[in-house]
Write a protein that holds these residues in place. Structure first.
Motif, PDB file in Angstrom:
ATOM      1  N   GLY A   1       0.815  -1.215   0.000  1.00 12.27           N
ATOM      2  CA  GLY A   1       0.000   0.000   0.000  1.00 12.27           C
ATOM      3  C   GLY A   1       0.841   1.254   0.000  1.00 12.27           C
ATOM      4  N   LEU A   2       1.919   1.251   0.815  1.00 12.84           N
ATOM      5  CA  LEU A   2       2.796   2.419   0.869  1.00 12.84           C
ATOM      6  C   LEU A   2       3.437   2.670  -0.488  1.00 12.84           C
ATOM      7  N   TYR A   3       3.978   1.611  -1.085  1.00 17.44           N
ATOM      8  CA  TYR A   3       4.614   1.788  -2.395  1.00 17.44           C
ATOM      9  C   TYR A   3       3.604   2.275  -3.438  1.00 17.44           C
ATOM     10  N   ARG A   4       2.451   1.618  -3.519  1.00 12.80           N
ATOM     11  CA  ARG A   4       1.483   1.961  -4.557  1.00 12.80           C
ATOM     12  C   ARG A   4       0.959   3.383  -4.387  1.00 12.80           C
ATOM     13  N   LEU A   5       0.779   3.808  -3.139  1.00 17.96           N
ATOM     14  CA  LEU A   5       0.283   5.164  -2.896  1.00 17.96           C
ATOM     15  C   LEU A   5       1.347   6.201  -3.256  1.00 17.96           C
TER      16      LEU A   5
ATOM     17  N   LYS B   1       2.077  14.311  -8.448  1.00 19.64           N
ATOM     18  CA  LYS B   1       0.666  14.670  -8.637  1.00 19.64           C
ATOM     19  C   LYS B   1       0.025  15.175  -7.353  1.00 19.64           C
ATOM     20  N   ARG B   2       0.439  14.617  -6.231  1.00 21.14           N
ATOM     21  CA  ARG B   2      -0.091  14.996  -4.932  1.00 21.14           C
ATOM     22  C   ARG B   2       1.055  15.055  -3.931  1.00 21.14           C
ATOM     23  N   SER B   3       0.835  15.758  -2.828  1.00 21.75           N
ATOM     24  CA  SER B   3       1.835  15.810  -1.763  1.00 21.75           C
ATOM     25  C   SER B   3       1.588  14.695  -0.757  1.00 21.75           C
ATOM     26  N   ILE B   4       2.664  14.042  -0.350  1.00 24.43           N
ATOM     27  CA  ILE B   4       2.602  13.032   0.698  1.00 24.43           C
ATOM     28  C   ILE B   4       3.497  13.485   1.845  1.00 24.43           C
ATOM     29  N   ALA B   5       2.975  13.380   3.066  1.00 23.97           N
ATOM     30  CA  ALA B   5       3.762  13.684   4.260  1.00 23.97           C
ATOM     31  C   ALA B   5       3.798  12.441   5.132  1.00 23.97           C
ATOM     32  N   VAL B   6       4.969  12.077   5.598  1.00 25.39           N
ATOM     33  CA  VAL B   6       5.088  10.901   6.456  1.00 25.39           C
ATOM     34  C   VAL B   6       5.869  11.255   7.711  1.00 25.39           C
ATOM     35  N   SER B   7       5.524  10.563   8.788  1.00 20.70           N
ATOM     36  CA  SER B   7       6.346  10.615   9.998  1.00 20.70           C
ATOM     37  C   SER B   7       6.913   9.231  10.224  1.00 20.70           C
ATOM     38  N   SER B   8       8.143   9.180  10.682  1.00 18.67           N
ATOM     39  CA  SER B   8       8.798   7.879  10.828  1.00 18.67           C
ATOM     40  C   SER B   8       9.829   7.924  11.941  1.00 18.67           C
ATOM     41  N   ASN B   9       9.916   6.823  12.678  1.00 15.27           N
ATOM     42  CA  ASN B   9      10.987   6.685  13.657  1.00 15.27           C
ATOM     43  C   ASN B   9      12.317   6.374  12.983  1.00 15.27           C
ATOM     44  N   LEU B  10      12.249   5.974  11.713  1.00 13.06           N
ATOM     45  CA  LEU B  10      13.440   5.647  10.943  1.00 13.06           C
ATOM     46  C   LEU B  10      13.693   6.693   9.872  1.00 13.06           C
ATOM     47  N   HIS B  11      14.955   6.938   9.590  1.00 17.31           N
ATOM     48  CA  HIS B  11      15.285   7.689   8.383  1.00 17.31           C
ATOM     49  C   HIS B  11      14.852   6.834   7.195  1.00 17.31           C
ATOM     50  N   PRO B  12      14.340   7.445   6.117  1.00 17.93           N
ATOM     51  CA  PRO B  12      13.909   6.639   4.967  1.00 17.93           C
ATOM     52  C   PRO B  12      14.972   5.677   4.447  1.00 17.93           C
ATOM     53  N   ALA B  13      16.246   6.005   4.637  1.00 15.44           N
ATOM     54  CA  ALA B  13      17.305   5.103   4.203  1.00 15.44           C
ATOM     55  C   ALA B  13      17.242   3.763   4.924  1.00 15.44           C
ATOM     56  N   GLY B  14      16.533   3.732   6.062  1.00 12.36           N
ATOM     57  CA  GLY B  14      16.419   2.493   6.818  1.00 12.36           C
ATOM     58  C   GLY B  14      15.120   1.746   6.588  1.00 12.36           C
ATOM     59  N   PHE B  15      14.324   2.179   5.615  1.00 10.28           N
ATOM     60  CA  PHE B  15      13.052   1.495   5.364  1.00 10.28           C
ATOM     61  C   PHE B  15      13.246   0.040   4.948  1.00 10.28           C
ATOM     62  N   ASP B  16      14.435  -0.278   4.383  1.00 15.41           N
ATOM     63  CA  ASP B  16      14.648  -1.672   3.975  1.00 15.41           C
ATOM     64  C   ASP B  16      14.867  -2.589   5.179  1.00 15.41           C
TER      65      ASP B  16
ATOM     66  N   ILE C   1      12.517  -2.689   7.487  1.00 13.57           N
ATOM     67  CA  ILE C   1      11.164  -3.046   7.914  1.00 13.57           C
ATOM     68  C   ILE C   1      10.291  -3.538   6.767  1.00 13.57           C
ATOM     69  N   MET C   2      10.795  -3.471   5.527  1.00 10.34           N
ATOM     70  CA  MET C   2      10.034  -3.949   4.381  1.00 10.34           C
ATOM     71  C   MET C   2      10.999  -4.483   3.336  1.00 10.34           C
ATOM     72  N   PRO C   3      10.531  -5.278   2.380  1.00 16.75           N
ATOM     73  CA  PRO C   3      11.442  -5.846   1.381  1.00 16.75           C
ATOM     74  C   PRO C   3      12.304  -4.780   0.710  1.00 16.75           C
ATOM     75  N   LYS C   4      13.575  -5.077   0.535  1.00 21.24           N
ATOM     76  CA  LYS C   4      14.538  -4.092   0.055  1.00 21.24           C
ATOM     77  C   LYS C   4      14.143  -3.495  -1.294  1.00 21.24           C
ATOM     78  N   THR C   5      13.725  -4.332  -2.235  1.00 17.97           N
ATOM     79  CA  THR C   5      13.363  -3.823  -3.560  1.00 17.97           C
ATOM     80  C   THR C   5      12.217  -2.837  -3.465  1.00 17.97           C
ATOM     81  N   LEU C   6      11.193  -3.192  -2.659  1.00 18.46           N
ATOM     82  CA  LEU C   6      10.026  -2.316  -2.497  1.00 18.46           C
ATOM     83  C   LEU C   6      10.418  -1.042  -1.748  1.00 18.46           C
ATOM     84  N   ALA C   7      11.267  -1.186  -0.739  1.00 17.24           N
ATOM     85  CA  ALA C   7      11.696  -0.018   0.030  1.00 17.24           C
ATOM     86  C   ALA C   7      12.472   0.961  -0.846  1.00 17.24           C
ATOM     87  N   THR C   8      13.376   0.425  -1.674  1.00 14.13           N
ATOM     88  CA  THR C   8      14.183   1.282  -2.547  1.00 14.13           C
ATOM     89  C   THR C   8      13.306   2.060  -3.520  1.00 14.13           C
TER      90      THR C   8
END
Length: 254
Positions: A184-188, A195-210, A212-219
């Motif tokens: 859902g996160l990737y598709r959104l 086209k639209r603005s997205i705002a996210v809050s995260s305990n992780l820097h985006p570089a660390g998203f891999d 918590i989720m599959p590396k290919t999808l996170a990248t």
């Protein structure tokens, strides 16, 4: 010769014309106009002003309800000095120019450092300016994908979300990301890209998203999320814990 039909009652006409706020305020306005001997030309602008103001209030209430805000926090309770992001950056974000330019916002940092508060206050301000906001936690986004997967309507569900001017995804990194939430996160992010603005809050820097989720999808997600994005990193201890230790926010038991 038939007698002319009696004109409809004014209240009936106002119902037909869909002027509920004129209907509500007309008795008081007309009574005031009579008592103060207003010129007739003053009455209509006053009534129409009440209608416009009423519609603005109703529209604001509708946008707030549709947004799905978690608490209702606004900048009225915001303390800029308590937030580790520079005040100049806070002020720039509050202009909402980044939303109008369809840019993204990522607020990353430890728990309790004001990330969700900032995003909700910005979102409330956007709603007050006539923009539409959609608020999700990552978990709720996963539930939505799972619910629509059965009848293959995930794309349509995301298209409805994309009607908003600003889409907020809160609390990434607090819990493990299931496959539905990751998808859902990737598709959104992909569908909203430029086209639209997205705002996210995260305990992780985006570089660390891999982590918590599959590396290919996170990248792929981070690549689209951070392009045309503002990255704010918070620091310090929990504001909530600091307030508790200072005796704030808790009423003494009787």
């Amino acid at each position: 010769m038939n007698a002319p039909a009696a004109p409809p009652h004014p209240d009936t006409l106002l119902r037909w014309l869909r002027l509920p706020h004129v209907r509500r305020h007309a008795p008081d306005v007309l009574a005031t106009a009579k008592a103060q001997r207003w010129d007739p030309a003053e009455v209509l602008p006053t009534l129409f002003s009440e209608e416009a103001a009423g519609r603005d209030r109703a529209g604001l209430a509708t946008r707030r309800a549709r947004a799905g805000f978690p608490t209702g926090k606004t900048f009225d309770a915001w303390e800029p000095a308590a937030f580790s992001v520079p005040t100049s950056t806070q002020q720039a974000l509050r202009t909402l120019e980044w939303v109008h330019r369809r840019e993204n916002l990522v607020v990353a940092g430890p728990s309790g450092t004001g990330k969700t508060f900032l995003l909700e206050a910005l979102s409330q301000q956007a709603v007050e300016q006539g923009l539409h906001v959609a608020w999700f936690t990552l978990e709720a986004l996963g539930v939505l994908v799972r619910a629509h997967r059965a009848d293959d309507t995930v794309t349509k569900a995301l298209e409805r979300i994309l009607r908003a001017d600003l889409i907020v995804i809160d609390d990434i990194g607090l819990l493990p990301v299931g496959p539905d939430a990751a998808e859902g996160l990737y598709r959104l992010v992909d569908a909203a890209y430029e086209k639209r603005s997205i705002a996210v809050s995260s305990n992780l820097h985006p570089a660390g998203f891999d982590d918590i989720m599959p590396k290919t999808l996170a990248t792929a997600t981070v690549d689209r999320l951070l392009h045309h994005a503002h990255l704010c990193q918070t620091s310090g201890g929990s504001v909530r814990l600091t307030q508790v230790l200072a005796g704030k926010g808790v009423k003494a038991l009787a």
